[in-house]
Scaffold this motif. Structure first.
Motif, PDB file in Angstrom:
ATOM      1  N   ARG A  87      11.861 119.461  38.147  1.00 37.31           N
ATOM      2  CA  ARG A  87      13.296 119.456  38.200  1.00 37.31           C
ATOM      3  C   ARG A  87      13.432 120.837  37.440  1.00 37.31           C
ATOM      4  O   ARG A  87      15.097 121.065  37.242  1.00 37.31           O
TER       5      ARG A  87
ATOM      6  N   TYR B 245      18.445 112.635  36.244  1.00 37.13           N
ATOM      7  CA  TYR B 245      17.973 113.864  36.435  1.00 37.13           C
ATOM      8  C   TYR B 245      17.853 114.600  34.683  1.00 37.13           C
ATOM      9  O   TYR B 245      18.214 116.397  34.898  1.00 37.13           O
ATOM     10  N   ARG B 246      18.187 113.951  33.821  1.00 34.53           N
ATOM     11  CA  ARG B 246      18.826 114.196  32.468  1.00 34.53           C
ATOM     12  C   ARG B 246      17.731 113.977  31.422  1.00 34.53           C
ATOM     13  O   ARG B 246      18.108 114.686  30.320  1.00 34.53           O
TER      14      ARG B 246
ATOM     15  N   ILE C 191      21.469 109.233  39.397  1.00 30.40           N
ATOM     16  CA  ILE C 191      21.748 110.072  39.174  1.00 30.40           C
ATOM     17  C   ILE C 191      23.191 109.636  38.231  1.00 30.40           C
ATOM     18  O   ILE C 191      22.526 110.127  36.622  1.00 30.40           O
TER      19      ILE C 191
ATOM     20  N   ASN D 280      15.855 123.156  38.913  1.00 32.81           N
ATOM     21  CA  ASN D 280      16.907 123.515  38.395  1.00 32.81           C
ATOM     22  C   ASN D 280      17.835 122.683  39.487  1.00 32.81           C
ATOM     23  O   ASN D 280      19.228 122.461  39.548  1.00 32.81           O
TER      24      ASN D 280
ATOM     25  N   GLU E 257      19.898 118.181  40.138  1.00 34.71           N
ATOM     26  CA  GLU E 257      20.286 118.112  39.894  1.00 34.71           C
ATOM     27  C   GLU E 257      20.665 116.756  40.331  1.00 34.71           C
ATOM     28  O   GLU E 257      21.360 115.703  40.005  1.00 34.71           O
ATOM     29  N   HIS E 258      20.086 116.531  41.491  1.00 35.88           N
ATOM     30  CA  HIS E 258      19.727 115.931  43.060  1.00 35.88           C
ATOM     31  C   HIS E 258      19.597 116.013  44.029  1.00 35.88           C
ATOM     32  O   HIS E 258      19.582 117.676  44.490  1.00 35.88           O
TER      33      HIS E 258
END
Ligand SMILES: [Fe+2]
Length: 415
Positions: free
Chosen positions: A248, A234-235, A229, A252, A254-255
């Motif tokens: 994803r 996640y980006r 992470i 949304n 992110e974790h």
């Protein structure tokens, strides 16, 4: 040939029912009125369905008895009633549901001597037991999903991380035990007629040819997953499959779903996110993305099963401790190749699509496996919430890849 009544695991049926009731008895009326979510069932429907299923196979199918509730098939048959329709059925209320369940269990136990004259009786009693065990595990996921408290008594927490010396340095941040090496060879996977109760999807044992591989001795930990992470996992689209990236974005994410800073939500409380506990409640896409970032891959289910050879059915199971534990524990329950916690703690994603083994034929409960081939992915090994009487190294669980309500982690294989 007659089945000995002792083989009908009547104590198991009583025990499973005790757990089913304990998983719902504290819930208020408002808590029973669960929202319509794809990943859960209405709670009164779910417990009534477990009783219905046991009655169907052990009394109606085996003995030709009439249903206890005349319209039971229209209320509780999961194959006939679409998921969303379960919220608008004319189900009995809580008292009525519990009364039906009590009558059903009493009758199944009473009729065991008669049922035992049928050599297939043990199979259907076991089927009823394992089915209820699986729904009990689903009720645990439901309680986690909805933020209800953990309701069962806990054993003395001998797996407590507080009592485990914390590792430091490299060992702390790296799953710590490294890889186990499995040599190339022809291996036998699947179940044999000597394995007792088996589901149709485990039939039958067959040979697979595997190249040599190196598989992590422990599941991926929170500390390892956090590094992914922190590195923008996640980006970064390139770590994700197209399907995974679409998920994803839509979710949304992110974790992992229950992470909140340095804490994670465990039922209705926040608990510290410990470095050496396995990452849990991650879906197939998240597992896959982590692997790509780490330059590793998920095991195939055949690799997983071979790596799990001789792993004893011992570990963090049966809900006894009510949570995940350190991945380094249960070092005395390793597989032949030195893999730890193949059984219990977290279910483990494999990269394999759920498909029939060669020569597959459905068992009498036809809807168990066949409708899900080709769309689900295989998970192995059981979680802390899984019953020890159910799990084996050959047991194939299967879920859609977006599911992260399941207590699922993963281990990786060297590329
Ligand atoms: Fe079911």
């Amino acid at each position: 040939m007659r089945t000995a009544p002792s083989e009908l695991c009547l104590d198991g049926l009583r025990d499973a029912r005790e757990r089913t009731l304990a998983l719902v008895s504290d819930l208020t009326g408002a808590q029973l009125a669960v929202p319509m979510l794809e990943i859960i069932n209405p709670i009164l429907w779910e417990i009534g369905h477990a009783a219905y299923f046991a009655e169907f196979w052990t009394l109606r199918h085996l003995l030709g008895e009439p249903p206890i509730v005349p319209n039971a098939d229209e209320l509780y048959d999961s194959a006939k009633i679409p998921h969303d329709a379960r919220w608008s059925l004319p189900l009995p209320d809580r008292a009525g549901t519990l009364e039906f369940m009590k009558t059903q269990l009493e009758r199944v136990l009473e009729r065991a001597n008669v049922a035992a004259r049928n050599p297939d009786a043990w199979y259907f009693y076991r089927l009823a037991l394992h089915h209820e065990d699986m729904h009990d595990e689903a009720l645990i996921y439901t309680r986690q999903t909805l933020g209800y408290r953990w309701p069962l008594p806990l054993c003395h927490r001998e797996v407590s991380n507080d009592r485990e010396p914390q590792a430091s340095g490299a060992e702390r941040s790296r799953g710590d035990l490294g890889d186990a090496r499995v040599p190339a060879g022809t291996y036998r996977i699947g179940s044999t007629p000597n394995d007792g109760f088996v589901f149709d999807n485990e039939k039958w044992a067959h040979d697979v040819r595997l190249g040599a591989f190196e598989i992590a001795r422990t599941p991926v930990t929170n500390a390892e997953y956090r590094a992914f992470i922190d590195d923008g996992g996640y980006r970064t689209h390139e770590f994700w499959s197209d399907e995974g990236w679409a998920w994803r974005l839509q979710a949304n994410a992110e974790h992992p779903i229950y992470w909140q800073g340095g804490m994670r939500r465990h039922f209705d409380t926040l608990v510290p996110l410990r470095d050496n506990e396995p990452v849990a409640h991650v879906n197939y896409f998240e597992a896959q993305a982590y692997c790509r970032w780490a330059g590793r891959r998920l095991p195939t289910e055949a690799e997983w099963e071979v790596a799990a050879a001789d792993a004893p059915i011992r570990g963090n199971l049966d809900g006894a401790y009510g949570d995940v534990c350190d991945v380094r524990l249960f070092g005395d329950a390793e597989s032949r190749y030195g893999c730890r916690q193949m059984i219990g703690n977290v279910w483990e994603w494999t990269q394999s699509v759920f498909e029939p083994y060669p020569g597959f034929a459905p068992d009498p409960y036809k809807e168990y496996s066949e409708p899900w081939f080709g769309t689900h992915y295989v998970l192995r090994g059981g979680a802390w919430s899984t019953r020890s009487r159910l799990i084996s190294t050959r047991w194939r669980n299967f879920y859609r890849p977006h599911r992260r309500d399941i207590i699922t982690g993963f281990r990786t294989v060297k590329v």
